[in-house]
Design a protein around this motif. Structure first.
Motif, mmCIF file in Angstrom:
data_model
loop_
_atom_site.group_PDB
_atom_site.id
_atom_site.type_symbol
_atom_site.label_atom_id
_atom_site.label_comp_id
_atom_site.label_asym_id
_atom_site.label_seq_id
_atom_site.Cartn_x
_atom_site.Cartn_y
_atom_site.Cartn_z
ATOM 1 N N TYR A 1 0.841 -1.211 0.000
ATOM 2 C CA TYR A 1 0.000 0.000 0.000
ATOM 3 C C TYR A 1 0.870 1.253 0.000
ATOM 4 N N SER B 1 2.710 1.721 -3.305
ATOM 5 C CA SER B 1 1.830 2.072 -4.422
ATOM 6 C C SER B 1 1.602 3.572 -4.534
ATOM 7 N N ARG C 1 6.868 1.748 -7.819
ATOM 8 C CA ARG C 1 5.409 1.814 -7.663
ATOM 9 C C ARG C 1 4.721 0.845 -8.619
ATOM 10 N N LEU D 1 2.357 -2.443 -7.681
ATOM 11 C CA LEU D 1 1.013 -2.695 -8.223
ATOM 12 C C LEU D 1 0.937 -4.091 -8.844
ATOM 13 N N SER E 1 0.871 -6.627 -6.070
ATOM 14 C CA SER E 1 -0.452 -6.639 -5.428
ATOM 15 C C SER E 1 -1.430 -7.475 -6.229
ATOM 16 N N LEU F 1 -7.804 1.613 0.546
ATOM 17 C CA LEU F 1 -7.971 2.303 -0.735
ATOM 18 C C LEU F 1 -9.315 3.016 -0.797
ATOM 19 N N ARG G 1 -3.323 7.565 -8.147
ATOM 20 C CA ARG G 1 -2.639 6.336 -7.763
ATOM 21 C C ARG G 1 -3.562 5.390 -7.019
ATOM 22 N N CYS G 2 -4.489 5.964 -6.283
ATOM 23 C CA CYS G 2 -5.477 5.129 -5.602
ATOM 24 C C CYS G 2 -6.336 4.389 -6.620
ATOM 25 N N ALA H 1 -4.312 1.574 -8.033
ATOM 26 C CA ALA H 1 -4.166 0.470 -7.086
ATOM 27 C C ALA H 1 -5.451 -0.362 -7.031
#
Length: 1024
Positions: free
Chosen positions: A504, A507, A517, A521, A524, A543, A568-569, A572
């Motif tokens: 998290y 990311s 980053r 991702l 993840s 998130l 970016r959220c 993700a």
């Protein structure tokens, strides 16, 4: 009368004798084929041919011809011609022979093997023909081979005759295997005598194949194993360079592989071959090293511990030296492969209870020689040692366990001993290599896994790396975490929570750590597939909270930092949506976020909405792998997106910025991508359910399936709808043009007519273009028949009417372009007529430039409609066919066109050529070179760039053609170079191409290449 009848009966024999005489005495080659043809047609028999060759009595009507036997003539050359004729006939007619005839012919030919050396080649050709006879009686194959072995010194014969002997042996081995095996080792010894001293590569390929068959088919080698090895191994390593323009096409690699198959075919060669391989590996010749290591690799597939035992120390020493000291990456790679094969061979050998375990002995030697290098402070030989250990560990589960359990504690200790991030990264990369090897092997018992004892230390080490500020160490830590997670039971619930927390954080790293980053991702997504509960519990809520904070920031119009966190959220959320259970959490979050924007509480720029759509598209792509997730996404996201778009298209008393944003071109294009991606992988049954709702929405205004479907007025994009409503036809296009071809579209006739009408409306170019593309996409998939012909006629009439009126010409041209593309892709007959119509517009003062650009659209791939992913009918060679059918007309049109429209033809031609596959383009370019050179003078920058793209491969791969135009090229290029921006797109290509002449044998060439490359390096830099 009786005399006449007798003469008729004798006539065919007389004709045959005449053909025989012409061949034997007249030195003519044609009669042999004629005799063979007559035998095959039944005019003569083979025995009649023999009689004609051997008779000493001439029929009375042929008394003028010379007497004598061709087969018994005292002159060797005459006997040779006679036997040659018989052998040529047998080669073509052997299938007609009876068993009795074969017996007599075999006895005759065996006797002739004792004849003059001039006769032997023809005798061998006859025996080759007889070796093909299915009627060959038992025992004669052995008799023939004994005679050849005893009477013929094969290596004194020319190449073609030696090849004949190999062919005889091959034929008999194929058809008379048991008889030949009855000879025992005598057959092997006879063949060794035949092959000994062979030098011709054509014959060697056959001889190597025979040796391989001798071994693989269990012929008796007797006491001649070493002799058979010597007669073949003398060619190792192969040193052969094919002559230029070799008609036989034999390459060095062919001989290498053929000989390797022989040497590696039996363990009985091991005691002779392994010392030879060790000697060649230790030599200074690169090719010998490579060949030896590759041969050793092949041998390990058939060898066992017994064959390798005495040579293991020497083999290990040679491989270790090559990996530690070699300057060749290929030798290193082959050495590592050979080491892995050796270890695999020792691993699979069955051990007796009292036998020595050579695998443990071998691995302990490897560990002893490598482990101390892992602890050296300068870490000079760390990587070579790690590669050797990993190569051995990759051979078997047992080897992997042995090495991993010995090396991992050492590497874990070294990681904590070193404080510098670079050294830690190196050690962690080595650990990662061993972890990847563990993935190769499955363990039924959890306690058997060697990593279980180290899992706490490994997790601690990975989390230390992830917390380190060094980006490169973080990257390796992320990769290690992914591999750890892929192995069962290595990450505890607590470890998973920590891992999710690190991912998290990573990311949301800043732009300067983008690679880290992106890796976070990807990790993840990979781990979420394996541990969906952990990510649903620990990552998705975070998130979601971040997304709500982002909405608040956007509502307050905070700065770009918060905006970037918001983006970016979104990334993700899409990255982690790799499991169906997670998709059911992330998809509602993304859609809810889009709805919050639509309510006007958030000041949203088009880029914000596009970012949400891009995240939705990435989720849709991941859902394509699972039919259930694909349908869930489709029935959840598509109605929501359509509802938002319909709501935005409605007239409102209160002005809404967001609703205006939703109707912008780039936002609608992003929504088109989402809908298309969510539709392409639907099953026909589910797609039929969806199309039954969406098409009536656009044709009848049926909004019953949309969420929150209370709108202030009807949705009628085709019936006098507002401009905003008409723009949503792009969403209809995305859906119907992505459906499988076998899905029936309701109200198709009405839909096609409405699309056709909208495509020529001049009020909104976006809407009319979307309608034209949708119409074209449906045309492309529609099955041939009357209805398709009717739609095409309507389209042609609409195009002609529109091109004739000033107000709708641009829209009619767009419709023409897309319909033409739809038909070109599927090879429809009408495509040529429409292409001609398009070509005619090149001379139009208003539409000419657009028509030229239209050729780019016809030749290129689209992203939203008429795609293979969207089930369009796209033939694999449509570009080549379009080129063949239309470029001659383009060239002719250019020469006939007025000067002011010639650039349009050049532009169209350059677009066609620029998108043609290179193998097709290169042979055609020389004939079009004069036009391309003229195109360089065209003031249009697009034409210049496209033409340069066409010329670039020709300059590299056909310099002999370009040299004829070097003066013109230099002049044109100098003119273009006055504008560096024109050349910048070609800077990387030219720099790479100029690397080759840097190694030219001529100093002046190297000097000019250095100078030119330097100029290109500086192109575009300040002051250049």
């Amino acid at each position: 009368m009786a005399a006449a009848a007798d003469l008729e009966a004798v006539a065919p024999t007389g004709a045959l004798w005449g053909l025989v005489h012409d061949f034997v005495m007249g030195q003519q080659e044609g009669p042999a084929d004629q005799v063979a043809a007559d035998v095959k047609s039944g005019s003569y028999t083979v025995l009649q041919v023999v009689e004609a060759l051997g008779t000493s009595r001439i029929p009375s009507l042929l008394v003028s011809m010379p007497r004598g036997s061709s087969l018994e003539n005292p002159e060797p050359r005459t006997r040779e011609r006679g036997i040659q004729l018989l052998s040529q006939v047998l080669l073509q007619c052997h299938s007609l022979l009876l068993e009795k005839e074969v017996v007599h012919l075999i006895l005759f030919y065996e006797n002739r093997l004792k004849d003059h050396h001039l006769v032997i080649p023809s005798v061998l050709r006859g025996l080759r023909a007889l070796s093909l006879c299915v009627t060959l009686p038992p025992g004669l194959a052995v008799s023939v081979l004994k005679a050849i072995f005893q009477e013929v010194h094969v290596q004194s014969l020319p190449q073609v005759d030696r090849h004949t002997v190999y062919s005889i042996i091959t034929n008999f081995m194929r058809t008379r295997e048991e008889e030949l095996k009855g000879l025992g080792a005598d057959f092997t010894f006879g063949f060794i005598q035949v092959m000994d001293g062979e030098k011709d590569p054509r014959n060697l390929l056959v001889a190597f194949r025979i040796v391989q068959d001798l071994i693989s088919r269990d012929y008796s080698l007797g006491p001649f194993v070493e002799e058979l090895f010597e007669v073949t191994s003398c060619y190792f390593p192969i040193d052969f360079t094919p002559p230029p323009n070799d008609p036989h096409g034999i390459q060095r690699e062919d001989l290498i592989l053929s000989l390797r198959a022989v040497l590696a075919s039996t363990p009985r060669f091991a005691e002779f071959l392994l010392p030879l391989l060790i000697e060649k590996v230790d030599s200074e010749i690169l090719s010998a090293k490579l060949d030896s290591l590759q041969t050793l690799n092949a041998c390990c597939a058939v060898y066992g511990q017994k064959e390798l035992k005495d040579f293991l120390p020497s083999l290990w020493a040679s491989i270790r030296r090559e990996v530690f000291q070699t300057a060749s990456e290929r030798v290193e790679a082959e050495g590592l492969a050979a080491l892995q094969s050796l270890t695999a061979c020792l691993s699979r050998s069955v051990l007796r209870a009292d036998a020595e375990d050579l695998l443990d002995f071998f691995l302990s030697n490897i560990l002893q020689d490598c482990r101390h290098h892992l602890c050296e402070p300068d870490m000079k030989l760390v990587w070579p040692s790690a590669k050797l250990l990993q190569a051995a560990a990759g051979a078997s589960a047992r080897a992997c366990d042995y090495i991993t359990s010995n090396v991992l504690p050492l590497l874990l200790e070294q990681f904590h001993k070193h404080s510098q991030s670079n050294q830690r990264r190196t050690i962690l990369e080595m650990i990662l290599g061993f972890l990847k090897l563990q993935q190769k092997w499955s363990y039924e018992n959890k306690g058997e896994r060697p990593l279980t004892a180290f899992k706490d230390q490994l997790c601690s080490l990975v989390f230390t790396a992830l917390a380190d500020p060094n980006t490169q160490l973080q990257l390796v830590g992320i990769r290690t975490l992914t591999v750890l997670g892929a192995q069962p039971d290595l990450l505890s619930p607590g470890d998973l929570e920590l891992a999710v927390g690190h991912l998290y954080r990573l990311s949301f790293l800043e732009e300067d750590a983008q690679s880290c980053r992106v890796a976070a991702l990807e990790a993840s997504g990979a781990l979420a597939t394996l541990y969906p509960v952990a990510f649903s519990s620990h990552l998705v809520p975070k998130l979601a909270e971040e997304l709500c904070m982002g909405e608040s920031d956007l509502a307050r119009e905070d700065g770009s930092t918060n905006c970037s966190r918001h983006l970016r959220c979104l990334q993700a959320l899409s990255a982690v949506s790799t499991h169906p259970s997670i998709v059911k959490e992330t998809l509602p979050l993304l859609l809810q976020h889009l709805c919050q924007m639509n309510k006007g509480n958030v000041v949203a720029e088009p880029s914000e909405v596009i970012a949400v759509c891009q995240s939705l598209q990435r989720v849709a792509e991941k859902c394509q792998l699972d039919p259930e997730s694909c349908w869930y996404f489709h029935q959840t996201a598509i109605p929501c997106l359509l509802a938002l778009a319909v709501q935005a298209s409605m007239p409102e008393k209160e002005h809404s910025i967001m609703r205006k944003v939703l109707l912008e071109d780039e936002v609608l294009a992003a929504m088109v991508s989402v809908i298309g991606t969510a539709t392409t992988h639907l099953s026909p049954d589910l797609a039929a359910q969806s199309v039954a709702c969406i098409v009536p929405l656009f044709l009848d205004g049926n909004i019953s399936f949309l969420p929150e479907n209370s709108f202030p007025c009807r949705f009628q994009p085709f019936q006098d709808g507002s401009s905003g409503q008409r723009r949503l036809v792009a969403l209809l296009m995305a859906f119907v043009c992505s459906l499988p071809r076998n899905v029936e579209i309701p109200q198709l006739n009405q839909l096609m007519r409405e699309l056709l009408e909208l495509s020529c409306c001049h009020g909104c170019p976006f809407s009319s273009t979307a309608a034209a593309k949708c119409f074209a996409g449906l045309l492309n998939k529609h099955p041939a028949g009357q209805q398709l012909d009717e739609f095409l006629q309507l389209a042609v009439d609409k195009v002609e009417a529109g091109l004739g009126s000033g107000a709708h010409r641009s829209q009619a041209f767009t419709l023409l372009l897309w319909v033409t593309k739809a038909l070109v892709l599927r090879y429809h007959p009408l495509s040529s007529c429409l292409t001609d119509r398009l070509m005619g517009l090149l001379s139009d003062s208003e539409l000419g430039p657009k028509a030229a650009d239209g050729f780019s659209l016809l030749m290129s791939d689209c992203t939203d409609v008429l795609t293979r992913a969207g089930h369009a009918d796209v033939r694999i060679m449509f570009r080549q066919r379009f080129f063949t059918d239309n470029v001659p007309a383009l060239v002719q049109g250019f020469h006939a066109a007025p000067q002011d429209v010639k650039p349009n033809y050049l532009k169209g031609l350059s677009h066609v050529l620029n998108r043609l596959p290179k193998p097709v383009l290169l042979p055609e370019l020389p004939t079009l070179l004069s036009l391309l050179l003229e195109a360089l003078s065209c003031p249009d920058c697009v034409v210049q760039l496209s033409t340069l793209s066409c010329l670039q491969p020709l300059l590299l791969e056909a310099p002999q053609v370009m040299s004829l135009h070097v003066d013109t090229l230099v002049t044109k290029f100098l003119n273009l170079s006055s504008s560096p921006s024109m050349l910048l797109p070609y800077k990387p290509q030219v720099i790479r191409a100029l690397a080759k002449p840097l190694d030219d044998k001529k100093r002046l060439v190297r000097k000019e290449a250095v100078s030119a490359r330097g100029e290109w390096f500086l192109l575009g830099s300040p002051g250049s």
